[in-house]
Scaffold this motif. Structure first.
Motif, short mmCIF file in Angstrom:
data_model
loop_
_atom_site.label_atom_id
_atom_site.label_comp_id
_atom_site.label_asym_id
_atom_site.label_seq_id
_atom_site.Cartn_x
_atom_site.Cartn_y
_atom_site.Cartn_z
N PHE A 195 -75.89 -20.06 22.87
CA PHE A 195 -74.54 -19.67 22.24
C PHE A 195 -73.44 -19.05 23.18
O PHE A 195 -72.21 -19.27 23.18
CB PHE A 195 -74.87 -18.81 21.04
N GLU A 247 -71.69 -21.68 25.12
CA GLU A 247 -70.84 -22.29 24.09
C GLU A 247 -69.44 -21.57 23.88
O GLU A 247 -68.34 -22.12 24.06
CB GLU A 247 -71.41 -22.74 22.85
N ALA A 278 -65.59 -17.37 17.09
CA ALA A 278 -66.93 -17.80 16.28
C ALA A 278 -66.77 -18.81 15.57
O ALA A 278 -67.56 -19.66 15.63
CB ALA A 278 -67.30 -16.40 15.74
N GLY A 319 -68.43 -23.02 15.38
CA GLY A 319 -69.26 -23.37 14.17
C GLY A 319 -70.23 -22.06 13.79
O GLY A 319 -71.08 -22.38 13.07
N GLN A 320 -69.80 -20.76 14.02
CA GLN A 320 -70.54 -19.65 13.63
C GLN A 320 -69.48 -18.66 13.05
O GLN A 320 -69.56 -17.47 13.50
CB GLN A 320 -71.12 -18.89 14.79
N GLY A 362 -69.84 -14.63 12.99
CA GLY A 362 -70.43 -14.46 14.36
C GLY A 362 -69.63 -13.64 15.31
O GLY A 362 -69.78 -13.61 16.42
N ALA A 380 -71.61 -11.26 17.76
CA ALA A 380 -72.32 -12.35 18.66
C ALA A 380 -71.30 -12.73 19.83
O ALA A 380 -71.59 -12.87 20.86
CB ALA A 380 -73.16 -13.40 18.11
#
Length: 184
Positions: A98, A101, A122, A126-127, A130, A133
């Motif tokens: 991740f 990416e 995010a 595609g999150q 997120g 993260a």
């Protein structure tokens, strides 16, 4: 390992002056692998130890390396306001999954003079939801400035965090002519 493999794993480094202080630049046969802020004394030494551990090769100081010399030229031009994008081969081996990416999206999709929110970034990978993260990915960015994690800010206009220090982040955003609202 054959000699070609050893050459490809070789890690070369140098420290250059910049508009935000000394930067350690490290490269492998694949490309620029690490940029480290405040690269003097213990900070530089810890960074070199981490590189040796992570890449399995003792870094060698080679200021005349063609790739490091080109990276230094492009960074000089960036800090002089003459370069808005870096054109360097990058070795992504210090990041994966991740984080890689997100950093690749940041490098290709957030141009000079613009910012993106943690949550927006995010969503781009595609999150949605997120944002935290993405913050962790920014904190682990092995190629700051070149992969512009300073361009990632809080959605409410706050500056967010920065591994190089908030003063450094403000300087980079000011250089690019973009500062989040609260700084005006």
């Amino acid at each position: 390992m054959d000699s070609l493999g050893q050459y490809e794993q070789r890690v070369v480094w140098t420290v250059v002056d910049s508009g935000i202080g000394p930067l350690l630049l490290a490269a492998t046969g694949e490309g620029l692998v690490n940029v480290v802020f405040h690269a003097t004394g213990p900070v530089r030494d810890r960074a070199l130890e981490r590189l040796a551990t992570r890449l399995g090769s003792e870094p060698v100081e080679v200021p005349g390396s063609p790739l490091l010399a080109e990276a230094a030229r492009q960074l000089d031009a960036y800090f002089a306001g003459e370069r808005h994008a870096f054109d360097l081969p990058l070795d992504w081996s210090l990041t994966a999954g991740f984080n890689r990416e997100v950093l690749r999206e940041l490098a290709s999709g957030v141009p000079y003079g613009s910012v993106v929110g943690y949550g927006d970034l995010a969503g781009r990978v595609g999150q949605p939801g997120g944002a935290q993260a993405v913050g962790a990915a920014m904190g682990s960015n092995p190629l700051p400035v070149v992969v512009p994690c300073h361009r990632v800010v809080e959605s409410d206009g706050g500056i967010g965090g920065f591994g190089g220090g908030l003063d450094t982040k403000r300087k980079l955003l000011a250089l690019e002519g973009v500062l989040p609202e609260p700084l005006f």
